[in-house]
Design an enzyme around this catalytic site. Structure first.
Site, PDB file in Angstrom:
ATOM      1  N   CYS A   1     -20.683   0.201  -3.374  1.00  0.00           N
ATOM      2  CA  CYS A   1     -20.713  -0.455  -4.687  1.00  0.00           C
ATOM      3  C   CYS A   1     -21.935  -0.138  -5.542  1.00  0.00           C
ATOM      4  O   CYS A   1     -21.793   0.221  -6.708  1.00  0.00           O
ATOM      5  CB  CYS A   1     -20.651  -1.965  -4.506  1.00  0.00           C
TER       6      CYS A   1
ATOM      7  N   ASP B   1       0.864  -1.182   0.000  1.00  0.00           N
ATOM      8  CA  ASP B   1       0.000   0.000   0.000  1.00  0.00           C
ATOM      9  C   ASP B   1       0.896   1.225   0.000  1.00  0.00           C
ATOM     10  O   ASP B   1       1.988   1.188   0.578  1.00  0.00           O
ATOM     11  CB  ASP B   1      -0.920   0.001   1.229  1.00  0.00           C
TER      12      ASP B   1
END
Ligand code: UDX
Length: 466
Positions: A284, A36
């Site tokens: 989503c 990350d």
């Protein structure tokens, strides 16, 4: 199946999808490194802390810890990886199109570190149709010695739900693999313990009853990308359909829960995702339906069904507030409790949560808001600084002295609350149950509004019985 060998896997992005993928692959036996760009997140993970709330995830990451490493450093990981998963966020831009900046940055960093041997690059982020080819082009442009027969991009969309991510990952309905046949074959090898369900079950992740093995769908890149969007759009549409019918149920005196049960027995329809309520939220459904519509418009193709699904969802939030205003009238100076802040139970995710819009509107109308959530309050303190509300340490504290209550999320603890006692602590027992949480009529006087149905009257005891 060839003799199965653990592989070196890199997972880029340590959000919901990345952490779930890393944990799953490590549990299957692969050597996984999570990458990350945020050094704080990586430091947290290295200390064994999990930056998000997902039931069982901390335990899985600890149990599979011997196969897991965390770093911010592409150079030492990508050259050694057989398979590289891209799991970065693709948050929506103001016009609905997904922001692909993180994906592009990840693809460039991969390109600069490819090792000259065969490597598979897997897109797990939800990306617009055509992105697989775009990533291939980025690799081609930025790799030192790119060769199309060495680097393959595969689309392997993620279908996990927040709150049940581990179960969804270990026992998926299907695994979709889109791309070059050779790369798809490699992915089959990688997932072999999952495809054949030969991995060690986890005591804390229940296997669904009657589960056998996942279907494996092998397809092209664009079809795999489309499958992800079409699946989410269809689920969103199903919920909006239930909410639209719920509104009519209220008007004609029908009960949406019974209607959904009744239609769900038709196997072509099914029972799931027909729960009427405050509408869908989360990261989503809104994003993916909007993205599909904007892809359509790029091609001059209208998608009226999806537009309607979004409109109905938006309207549904208004329906909840209308129900409140119908009974409470003037809200200025009133104290309104909101139970549930997360977009659904068992997560601390606040993205596109109906509770956000309820609180924002109540702020506008001058009400005092007292909010509670079993898990998401800490996160709300960080992310909802623009809203005004008083935190209640418990659900009962939120209710005390309130003029009205909106139930925005169907946490199990709200379902099991002793509602007869709870409403008596309110100044006025007015409950807008936007998730149809209260299942029994109360023994005490209260006004309870639900979605698509009315709570039945308490059946009076027959004369002569106790
Ligand atoms: C969803 C998809 O299910 C998953 O496959 C995809 O990968 C990501 O998006 P998630 O956003 O975690 O997962 O939540 P989900 O459990 O699907 O619920 C979405 C929203 O729909 C929630 O706000 C939920 O409250 C709402 N919902 C769901 C309903 O209002 N009614 C239902 O019947 C089901």
């Amino acid at each position: 199946m060839n003799e199965w060998k653990p592989q070196q896997v890199a997972v880029i992005g340590t959000g919901y999808v990345g952490l779930g993928t890393a944990g799953l692959l490590a549990h299957l036996g692969h050597q996984v490194t999570g990458i990350d760009i945020d050094p704080n997140k990586i430091a947290q993970l290295q200390r064994g802390e999990v930056p998000i709330y997902e039931p069982g995830l901390d335990q899985l990451l600890a149990d599979a810890g011997h196969n897991l490493r965390w770093t911010t450093d592409y150079e030492n990981v990508i050259p050694h990886a057989d398979v590289i998963f891209i799991c970065v966020g693709t948050p929506p831009l103001p016009d609905g199109r997904p922001n692909l900046t993180y994906l592009e940055a990840a693809a460039r960093s991969i390109a600069q570190n490819l090792n000259g041997k065969v490597q598979v690059i897997v897109n797990k982020s939800t990306v617009p149709i055509g992105t697989g080819d775009w990533v291939t082009r980025i690799l081609e442009e930025h790799a030192v010695d790119y060769h199309m027969n060495r680097y393959f991009v595969v689309s392997n969309p993620e279908f996990l739900r927040e709150g049940t991510a581990l179960g969804d990952s270990l026992y998926p309905d299907r695994i979709v693999l889109g791309g070059h046949a050779l790369a798809v074959e490699r992915m089959r090898d990688l997932y072999a313990p999952l495809i054949h369900q030969t991995f060690e079950p986890l005591a804390y992740v229940a296997r669904p009853r009657e589960y056998t093995v996942p279907a494996v769908v092998e397809t092209t890149l664009p079809s795999a990308e489309m499958i992800k969007y079409a699946a989410n759009a269809f689920l969103a549409l199903k919920i909006s359909f239930a909410n639209e019918v719920a509104g009519l149920c209220e008007r004609v005196g029908a009960n949406i829960d019974e209607v959904a049960t009744g239609i769900g027995f038709d196997q072509r329809i099914g029972h799931r995702f027909l729960a009427a309520g405050a509408g869908w939220g989360g990261s989503c459904f809104g994003k993916d339906t909007s993205a599909l519509i904007s892809t359509g418009s790029e091609y001059g193709y209208d998608m009226p069904i999806l537009r309607a699904a979004i409109n109905v969802n938006q309207r549904q939030r208004g329906v909840v507030l209308e129900k409140l205003q119908k009974h409470a009238r003037l809200l200025k100076g009133k104290r309104v409790a909101v139970l549930g802040m997360a977009f659904k139970p068992n997560t601390d995710d606040l993205r596109d949560a109906p509770a956000h819009d309820f609180i924002a509107r109540l702020n506008q109308l001058g009400a005092t808001v007292v909010a509670h959530d079993p898990i998401a309050m800490d996160r709300a303190r960080r992310e909802w600084g623009h809203l005004r509300y008083i935190e209640a340490p418990t659900a009962l504290d939120a209710l005390k002295g309130a003029d009205a209550l909106i139930i925005a999320t169907e946490w199990a603890e709200y379902r099991s609350l002793d509602w007869n006692t709870a409403v008596q602590t309110m100044r006025r027992p007015l409950v807008i149950d936007a998730r149809n949480v209260i299942s029994e009529p109360l023994d005490v006087p209260a006004t309870i509004e639900q979605i698509g149905k009315e709570l039945p009257e308490k059946t009076p005891a027959l004369e002569g019985t106790a």
